[in-house]
Design an enzyme around this catalytic site. Structure first.
Site, mmCIF file in Angstrom:
data_model
loop_
_atom_site.group_PDB
_atom_site.id
_atom_site.type_symbol
_atom_site.label_atom_id
_atom_site.label_comp_id
_atom_site.label_asym_id
_atom_site.label_seq_id
_atom_site.Cartn_x
_atom_site.Cartn_y
_atom_site.Cartn_z
ATOM 1 C CD GLU A 126 -3.062 13.345 0.908
ATOM 2 O OE1 GLU A 126 -3.673 13.599 1.959
ATOM 3 O OE2 GLU A 126 -1.913 12.849 0.898
ATOM 4 C CG PHE B 62 4.846 7.944 -5.933
ATOM 5 C CD1 PHE B 62 4.917 6.623 -5.525
ATOM 6 C CD2 PHE B 62 5.083 8.230 -7.271
ATOM 7 C CE1 PHE B 62 5.228 5.612 -6.421
ATOM 8 C CE2 PHE B 62 5.391 7.229 -8.179
ATOM 9 C CZ PHE B 62 5.471 5.911 -7.745
ATOM 10 C CD GLN C 145 -2.006 10.067 -4.002
ATOM 11 O OE1 GLN C 145 -1.078 10.634 -4.582
ATOM 12 N NE2 GLN C 145 -1.895 9.691 -2.748
ATOM 13 N NE ARG D 245 6.094 4.131 -1.133
ATOM 14 C CZ ARG D 245 6.289 3.248 -2.114
ATOM 15 N NH1 ARG D 245 6.920 3.600 -3.215
ATOM 16 N NH2 ARG D 245 5.841 2.016 -1.997
ATOM 17 C CD GLU E 168 2.737 7.116 3.921
ATOM 18 O OE1 GLU E 168 2.846 8.319 3.618
ATOM 19 O OE2 GLU E 168 2.032 6.713 4.865
ATOM 20 C CB THR F 224 -1.491 12.895 12.296
ATOM 21 O OG1 THR F 224 -1.318 13.686 11.114
ATOM 22 C CG2 THR F 224 -0.330 11.920 12.418
ATOM 23 C CB ALA G 236 -2.013 8.053 6.148
ATOM 24 C CG PHE H 248 2.053 12.959 5.127
ATOM 25 C CD1 PHE H 248 1.424 13.405 3.986
ATOM 26 C CD2 PHE H 248 1.688 13.532 6.336
ATOM 27 C CE1 PHE H 248 0.442 14.385 4.036
ATOM 28 C CE2 PHE H 248 0.719 14.531 6.411
ATOM 29 C CZ PHE H 248 0.092 14.950 5.247
ATOM 30 N NE ARG I 82 2.237 10.538 9.085
ATOM 31 C CZ ARG I 82 1.813 9.387 9.599
ATOM 32 N NH1 ARG I 82 2.694 8.446 9.930
ATOM 33 N NH2 ARG I 82 0.536 9.158 9.785
#
Length: 788
Positions: free
Chosen positions: A251, A247, A216, A361, A733, A461, A530, A363, A329
Site C-alpha cells: 500500500e 496484503f 496497491q 490485512r 479483511e 477511516t 480497507a 489494518f 482502527r
C-alpha cells in the site's frame, strides 16, 4: 434465456442471476495456471535496461559519520551510484506524515535501512556492488520494546483517546462486584507475498516517466515519483496490471523502490528495474504492527460488562507511515461485537528502531479485536461460566447497549442470529460436553473449543479516501473495456468488476475486458485497501455504465419514435428491449456510433453517511459492519506444547455475494493467514535490532498440512441493509479475524488443566514453546491454588 431475480437494485435494474450472485472463475485463472499472466517482472524490458540494488545499514540506530562508496563505483558493471544528496526534489516520501527518507539522511533509524542505491548492467553485478559500501555510524542504543519507548517517550504520533470521561469509568469500577485485568503481547506478521517488491521505470520524452510497479496505490506512487524528481504529477504515468499478493505490504511501501528506480532512470536516461531479493525484502519492508496491550474490566455476577479500560500500544517502528490510522482502527475494534459499558480506550503510537510497520490485512483491527475476546475469556473463567454464554450476554443489543465507545450506533446487528445458527449447526453444546469428557479421561492430550464473533467496520477511516473513479468504453462491436482505480492482487476484484459491468449491460462476461490500473485513465485513486475495492470501484463502474445506458436508451427509444418511453428500455440477454421491440446490443452500439452518440463515460462514487470527529473521538467512521462467526476445536499435547486444529466451522456475512466462489476462497485464505499470525508466524529481533526471522527457514507461514482436517465455510446470505453494490459486503479483511477462535480454543484446552477456573496467559503467536510455558504456569497455579 437467463433466469431473472425480481428484486430491483437501487438503480431500478434487475440483477441477472447468470452474471452476478453466481460463482465465476477468476479472470486471470487460466493465465496464472499456465504461467502466462504478466507481472511487473514479466514486462518486456526496453533495450538498454539496467538494474538497481540497495546498500543497507548494519546497525539499528546512529548518526552517519562517513560513507565511502568508492569500492561500489569501481565494482564490475556499475554505471551509477546515488545517495540522498542526489535527489533533486523531495527527500522524504512519508505517505501521510514525514519521517521516511528515500535513502538514509544523516542518521540510521533501523537495521537494514537503505543508505545508497547502485545501478549496474546486471542484477547480479548490482547486488554484488551494493555489498561493497563502507558506512561509518556513531551508534546509539536502539529502542526496541514498548516499555523502552514509553520510558523514553518516543512516539511517532500523539496518543488518541475515546470513550466516557475517566471519572465516570472510575466510579463504575469503584462500585463493581467483580474486576479483572489482563495484558497481551501480540506479535507482528510478515506479508510474505509471492511476488516481492519490484518496479520498472522507463524515461520518456523530456522529463516524463513511466512506472510499472507492484503497488496497491498507483496514485501515491505517481505523486511520490513526481515529488522526488521535482516534476508535475501529469508527467508520471503508473501502470499496475496485477500483483502476486499484497496484503497491505504494497500500500505504501512499494513507493520507495519505484522512486529509486525512477531517480536512476532519470539520471541515466535508460530503463531501470529494481527487484528486491526476498532476504532484502524481509529486512527493508514493514510488517503487521506488534502490539503490547492491557485491559481492566468491571462486571457483575452474570459476567455482564459494566466498565472497561484499555491501553492499546502499537509498536510502529521508526516512522509514522500509516500507524496513526492503524492504531485508530485497533481502538475502533477493541469492542469487537460487545458493549463495553462505560469505557476509556487509549491508543499509543510507539516509535522504535525497527523497520516502519505498515498496513496488513485488517489494518490494526485484529490487534484490537483480540483484546475483546481476551477479556471475555477472563470474565468467563472468573465467574465459572462457559465463554460462549458470556459472549452472548455481552453482545450489542437492547439489554446491553447499541452505541460503540466512539459513538456509532450498531444497526442491523447480525451476530445474535449468526451465533445461534452456528451454535446449533455445529453442535457447540454437544461438542462442549464431548470435549470435557475427553479431557477428563485423557492425561496428556487435551482438547479445546471456542466460538467467537467478528464485527468489522467497512470504510477508510480517513474520510477523503472513500471515493473512486472509473472509465468505461464501448467499442463498435459491442465489446466493453473497463478501467477503475482498484488494483488486482489476486483477490478477484477485476472479476467482480467485470461481472458488475456485464450485469449492467445485460451481456456475457466475455464481452467485458478490465484493463490494467493506470493513473492516466483514472486519476487520484485511493489505495486498494480497507476491504473497499469492490464497494467503491464497483459503484463507480456502475455509475459510468448507467450514464452510457441512458445515452443508448435515449437513442433507441427516439429511433422508434417512442422517446417518451425511454424509462422502459431494458438491457438483457445481449439485447436492448423496449416493449415488443428488440435489437442486439452490438447493433444498437453501431447505430449510436453513426448517430454520433458518445460511447465513453467516466464514473464516480463517494461513500455516504460518513462523519467522524477525531478531536472528540465520536461519529460514524464506517458505512456498515461485516459480521462473521467461527468455531474451532483443537488438540494440544501437554508434554510438548504442540497442537493441531481439528475442525473449523464458519458462517460469514458477505451480504448478497457477487461471486460466492471468490468470496469463499477469500474467507478460507483469510482464516488460514489469520491462524498463521496467531500460531506460527514469529518475528524475532536480536538485541542489536536485527531481524533474525529473515527467511522461510526461520519464519513459518502455514502450509497445506496446517489446514484444519475439517473446514466448513458457509455464507450467511443476508442482503446488506445499506446501499452497497448490489447489496454485497466487503470480504477482504473481516474473515482474517475469524481465526481468533483458534487462539481461544488453545486457551480453552490449557484452561481445562485447572478445571476451567484459570485463564492462561498466552501471548501471540501461540507457538508450541509459549503453549508449553502457559501449561506449566497453569499447572503450577492450580497446584498452589493461586491465580495467573
Amino acid at each position: 434465456m437467463r433466469k431473472l431475480i425480481d428484486t430491483p437494485t437501487p438503480t431500478g435494474e434487475r440483477e441477472k442471476q447468470g452474471v452476478v450472485h453466481v460463482s465465476k472463475k477468476h479472470e486471470s485463472a487460466e493465465r496464472q495456471v499456465q504461467g502466462t499472466a504478466n507481472y511487473v517482472d514479466d514486462v518486456i524490458e526496453p533495450q538498454g535496461t539496467l538494474y538497481a540494488a540497495v546498500g543497507l545499514s548494519k546497525c539499528a540506530k546512529g548518526t552517519i559519520a562517513h560513507v565511502d562508496l568508492s569500492a561500489v563505483r569501481a565494482s564490475e558493471g556499475v554505471v551509477d551510484v546515488v545517495t540522498i544528496d542526489d535527489v533533486p526534489g523531495h527527500k522524504d516520501i512519508g505517505p501521510v506524515f514525514e519521517g521516511d527518507p528515500l535513502l538514509a539522511n544523516g542518521e540510521v533509524k533501523f537495521f537494514g535501512q537503505p543508505v545508497f542505491a547502485v545501478l549496474a548492467t546486471s542484477v547480479t553485478l548490482a547486488r554484488q556492488a551494493a555489498l561493497k559500501g563502507h558506512i561509518e555510524v556513531v551508534e546509539a542504543p536502539p529502542v526496541l520494546y514498548a516499555d523502552e519507548a514509553h520510558a523514553q517517550q518516543t512516539f511517532v504520533r500523539p496518543l488518541h483517546r475515546f470513550g466516557q470521561q475517566s471519572t465516570r469509568v472510575d466510579d463504575t469500577f469503584d462500585n463493581a462486584q467483580h474486576k479483572a485485568s489482563g495484558t497481551l503481547s501480540i506479535g507482528g506478521q510478515e506479508h510474505m507475498y509471492l511476488e516481492g517488491q519490484v518496479s520498472l521505470a522507463i524515461p520518456d520524452e523530456e522529463d516524463r516517466m513511466k512506472i510499472y510497479t507492484s503497488s496497491q496505490h498507483p496514485s501515491e506512487v505517481q505523486k511520490l515519483v513526481a515529488e522526488v524528481l521535482d516534476i508535475k504529477l501529469h508527467r508520471v504515468m503508473v501502470d499496475m496490471r496485477r500483483m502476486g499478493g499484497g496484503f497491505g505490504g504494497k500500500e505504501t511501501q512499494a513507493a520507495q523502490w519505484a522512486c529509486i528506480a525512477a531517480l536512476l532512470a532519470s539520471r541515466n536516461r535508460c530503463a531501470v528495474k529494481l527487484r528486491l531479493p526476498r532476504f532484502t525484502d524481509i529486512h527493508v519492508t514493514g510488517k503487521r504492527h506488534p502490539f503490547d496491550n492491557a485491559f481492566d474490566v468491571a462486571f457483575d455476577s452474570t459476567g455482564k460488562i459494566e466498565a472497561t479500560r484499555m491501553i492499546i500500544n502499537g509498536i510502529c517502528g521508526h516512522s509514522p507511515d500509516l500507524s496513526d490510522a492503524i492504531v485508530d482502527r485497533a481502538m475502533f475494534h477493541a469492542d469487537n461485537g460487545y458493549f463495553l459499558g462505560d469505557s476509556d480506550i487509549v491508543g499509543h503510537r510507539l516509535q522504535t528502531n525497527m523497520v516502519s510497520h505498515t498496513a496488513y490485512r485488517g489494518f490494526g483491527g485484529p490487534q484490537g479485536m483480540i483484546m475483546a475476546e481476551a477479556l471475555i475469556d477472563k470474565i468467563a473463567r472468573t465467574i465459572g461460566s462457559d465463554p460462549l454464554s458470556v459472549r452472548k450476554r455481552n453482545l450489542y443489543g437492547p439489554t446491553t447497549g447499541t452505541t460503540t465507545p466512539y459513538g456509532m450506533e450498531v444497526e442491523h446487528n447480525l451476530l445474535p442470529e449468526m451465533i445461534n445458527e452456528l451454535e446449533q449447526s455445529a453442535q457447540y453444546w454437544q461438542r462442549r460436553e464431548a470435549v470435557s469428557a475427553f479431557n477428563r479421561e485423557s492425561p496428556v492430550i487435551k482438547k479445546g473449543l471456542a466460538l467467537t464473533p467478528v464485527k468489522f467496520g467497512i470504510s477508510f477511516t480517513a474520510k477523503h479516501l472513500n471515493q473512486a473513479g472509473a472509465l468505461v468504453h464501448i467499442y463498435t462491436d459491442g465489446s466493453i473495456q473497463v478501467n477503475h482505480g482498484g488494483t488486482e492482487m489476486g483477490q478477484g476484484l477485476h472479476t467482480k468488476i467485470g461481472q458488475i459491468a456485464a450485469n449492467e449491460f445485460g451481456l456475457d462476461l466475455d464481452m467485458i475486458e478490465v484493463t490494467a490500473t493506470r493513473t492516466d485513465k483514472v486519476p487520484n485513486t485511493s489505495p486498494t485497501a480497507a476491504s473497499s475495492g469492490t464497494d467503491i470501484n464497483g459503484k463507480a463502474v456502475q455509475n459510468a455504465c448507467i450514464t452510457l445506458k441512458t445515452r443508448l436508451a435515449k437513442r433507441y427509444a427516439e429511433s422508434l419514435g417512442l422517446g417518451e418511453r425511454v424509462d422502459e428500455v431494458v438491457f438483457t440477454d445481449q439485447h436492448v428491449v423496449l416493449g415488443k421491440h428488440s435489437i442486439t446490443f452490438p447493433e444498437l452500439v453501431q447505430q449510436a456510433y453513426f448517430a454520433r452518440v458518445s460511447l465513453s463515460s467516466t464514473g464516480f462514487y463517494k461513500t455516504p453517511k460518513l462523519q467522524y470527529n477525531r478531536d472528540t473521538g465520536e461519529g460514524r467512521p464506517f458505512f456498515y459492519f461485516a459480521y462473521g462467526v467461527s468455531m474451532s476445536e483443537v488438540s494440544i499435547d501437554t508434554l510438548t506444547g504442540e497442537y493441531t486444529v481439528d475442525e473449523v466451522n464458519v458462517i460469514h456475512d458477505v451480504g448478497s455475494s457477487l461471486n460466492p466462489a471468490i468470496d469463499i476462497g477469500q474467507i478460507e485464505g483469510a482464516f488460514i493467514q489469520g491462524m498463521g499470525w496467531l500460531t506460527t508466524e514469529d518475528l524475532k529481533w536480536n538485541e542489536n535490532g536485527k531481524l533474525i526471522s529473515e527467511n522461510m527457514a526461520t519464519y513459518k507461514i502455514p502450509a497445506i498440512g496446517d489446514t484444519p482436517k475439517v473446514f466448513n465455510v458457509k455464507l450467511f446470505g443476508r442482503k446488506n441493509a445499506e446501499d452497497s453494490i448490489y447489496h454485497s459486503k466487503a470480504v477482504g479483511e473481516p474473515p482474517f479475524m475469524l481465526a481468533i477462535s483458534v487462539w481461544c480454543a488453545i486457551k480453552d484446552a490449557i484452561s481445562s488443566l485447572s478445571g476451567y477456573t484459570l485463564d492462561p496467559q498466552l501471548d501471540t503467536p501461540a507457538t508450541p514453546e509459549r503453549v508449553l510455558n502457559a501449561i506449566a504456569a497453569i499447572q503450577n497455579c492450580a497446584s498452589e491454588g493461586s491465580s495467573i
